[in-house]
Design a protein around this motif. Sequence first.
Motif, PDB file in Angstrom:
ATOM      1  N   VAL A 172      42.816  37.066  33.816  1.00  0.00           N
ATOM      2  CA  VAL A 172      43.196  37.629  32.513  1.00  0.00           C
ATOM      3  C   VAL A 172      43.208  39.156  32.567  1.00  0.00           C
ATOM      4  N   VAL A 173      42.143  39.740  33.149  1.00  0.00           N
ATOM      5  CA  VAL A 173      42.061  41.201  33.219  1.00  0.00           C
ATOM      6  C   VAL A 173      43.193  41.770  34.070  1.00  0.00           C
ATOM      7  N   ALA A 174      43.468  41.138  35.215  1.00  0.00           N
ATOM      8  CA  ALA A 174      44.520  41.641  36.099  1.00  0.00           C
ATOM      9  C   ALA A 174      45.874  41.624  35.412  1.00  0.00           C
ATOM     10  N   HIS A 175      46.170  40.553  34.674  1.00  0.00           N
ATOM     11  CA  HIS A 175      47.474  40.475  34.025  1.00  0.00           C
ATOM     12  C   HIS A 175      47.558  41.403  32.812  1.00  0.00           C
ATOM     13  N   LEU A 176      46.460  41.600  32.104  1.00  0.00           N
ATOM     14  CA  LEU A 176      46.471  42.546  30.980  1.00  0.00           C
ATOM     15  C   LEU A 176      46.692  43.974  31.463  1.00  0.00           C
ATOM     16  N   VAL A 177      46.083  44.313  32.601  1.00  0.00           N
ATOM     17  CA  VAL A 177      46.245  45.663  33.135  1.00  0.00           C
ATOM     18  C   VAL A 177      47.663  45.858  33.658  1.00  0.00           C
ATOM     19  N   ASN A 178      48.163  44.846  34.369  1.00  0.00           N
ATOM     20  CA  ASN A 178      49.499  44.977  34.954  1.00  0.00           C
ATOM     21  C   ASN A 178      50.588  45.038  33.884  1.00  0.00           C
ATOM     22  N   THR A 179      50.355  44.403  32.758  1.00  0.00           N
ATOM     23  CA  THR A 179      51.359  44.425  31.685  1.00  0.00           C
ATOM     24  C   THR A 179      51.156  45.579  30.718  1.00  0.00           C
ATOM     25  N   GLY A 180      50.147  46.431  30.969  1.00  0.00           N
ATOM     26  CA  GLY A 180      49.930  47.604  30.142  1.00  0.00           C
ATOM     27  C   GLY A 180      49.161  47.347  28.866  1.00  0.00           C
ATOM     28  N   HIS A 181      48.578  46.184  28.662  1.00  0.00           N
ATOM     29  CA  HIS A 181      47.808  45.886  27.460  1.00  0.00           C
ATOM     30  C   HIS A 181      46.339  46.301  27.573  1.00  0.00           C
ATOM     31  N   MET A 182      45.917  46.742  28.750  1.00  0.00           N
ATOM     32  CA  MET A 182      44.510  47.096  28.945  1.00  0.00           C
ATOM     33  C   MET A 182      44.431  48.199  29.982  1.00  0.00           C
ATOM     34  N   ASP A 183      43.469  49.091  29.756  1.00  0.00           N
ATOM     35  CA  ASP A 183      43.246  50.189  30.693  1.00  0.00           C
ATOM     36  C   ASP A 183      42.218  49.748  31.717  1.00  0.00           C
ATOM     37  N   HIS A 184      42.553  49.864  32.996  1.00  0.00           N
ATOM     38  CA  HIS A 184      41.627  49.406  34.038  1.00  0.00           C
ATOM     39  C   HIS A 184      40.501  50.403  34.284  1.00  0.00           C
ATOM     40  N   ASP A 185      40.609  51.601  33.813  1.00  0.00           N
ATOM     41  CA  ASP A 185      39.598  52.625  34.069  1.00  0.00           C
ATOM     42  C   ASP A 185      38.539  52.580  32.964  1.00  0.00           C
ATOM     43  N   GLN A 186      37.748  51.500  32.963  1.00  0.00           N
ATOM     44  CA  GLN A 186      36.695  51.327  31.964  1.00  0.00           C
ATOM     45  C   GLN A 186      35.385  51.047  32.693  1.00  0.00           C
ATOM     46  N   ALA A 187      34.318  51.633  32.177  1.00  0.00           N
ATOM     47  CA  ALA A 187      33.030  51.540  32.870  1.00  0.00           C
ATOM     48  C   ALA A 187      32.511  50.111  32.909  1.00  0.00           C
ATOM     49  N   TRP A 188      32.604  49.398  31.817  1.00  0.00           N
ATOM     50  CA  TRP A 188      32.044  48.027  31.796  1.00  0.00           C
ATOM     51  C   TRP A 188      32.772  47.109  32.770  1.00  0.00           C
ATOM     52  N   LEU A 189      34.105  47.286  32.880  1.00  0.00           N
ATOM     53  CA  LEU A 189      34.874  46.457  33.793  1.00  0.00           C
ATOM     54  C   LEU A 189      34.486  46.751  35.243  1.00  0.00           C
ATOM     55  N   ILE A 190      34.318  48.016  35.557  1.00  0.00           N
ATOM     56  CA  ILE A 190      33.929  48.386  36.913  1.00  0.00           C
ATOM     57  C   ILE A 190      32.522  47.858  37.215  1.00  0.00           C
ATOM     58  N   ALA A 191      31.599  47.946  36.247  1.00  0.00           N
ATOM     59  CA  ALA A 191      30.221  47.507  36.470  1.00  0.00           C
ATOM     60  C   ALA A 191      30.141  45.998  36.671  1.00  0.00           C
TER      61      ALA A 191
END
Length: 261
Positions: free
Chosen positions: A103-122
Amino acid sequence: MADQNPNVPRPGTGTPWYARLATTAGRPAVLAATLIMSMPGEYHVARFAGWSDPWAYGMPFSLSAYAGIAAVVAATRPKGARGRVSATTGAVFAIVLALAAQVVAHLVNTGHMDHDQAWLIAVTSMVPPAVLAHLLHLAATPTPVVAPSTSVDTVEDAPVVERVAPVAQAPVLPPMPEQAPQLPPVEKPVRRIVYRDPRCAAIRPLYWNGTRPGTAAMRAALAMSGHGRVGDSTIRGILRAEVEEHEPVLATYPPALGRTA
């Protein structure tokens, strides 16, 4: 020959061959396809978290292998066995991670989510050590050994056990103490005996108790019968001798207790 169990399908009947082929060959094909389709998303999530090549390729293998191992352990351990709850929790957690990565990968690739977020990286950074720790925990938990089942599936295969009713036995009694031999019962004479001396008739009843009367008892019987006083020699030598002459068995009787000759 006994008929087959009607509940068991016979060879050549039941599911069509193409359905069996789809079930047998389709499962590994679907498994391979889903793994291939999941790998790009899990790879991109690892790249978003800061892993570079070739380390980012380890994320798809970690999540897929972890989900498969946890699911197999949860399914093979019996209910209530040690490690079953932990394996079930790990299987659910692995599925949630795999779904979240896609879900996260497709949201980022389609521009609906920013991948540069601290919680996602953690969260993504914690996946490999968490998977390793849980797999080591499952490996250290002993697998219970299940004894082979001895149950019988069908009535036809059930062993026939003949039940023999127990035979009641008579109780063993202690041995009886030795007893003195019993003497033959004394019976009244059937035939009428005519004595030469009529006084013998007063002495004969004294034998009825199974003993040989003594002089005192015979003297008393004669007196009670009205024969007066009779000498002892006459009682023993004449009267008792005549009684026993007619019935010799009377002479073999044991003497009466307390008798005098």
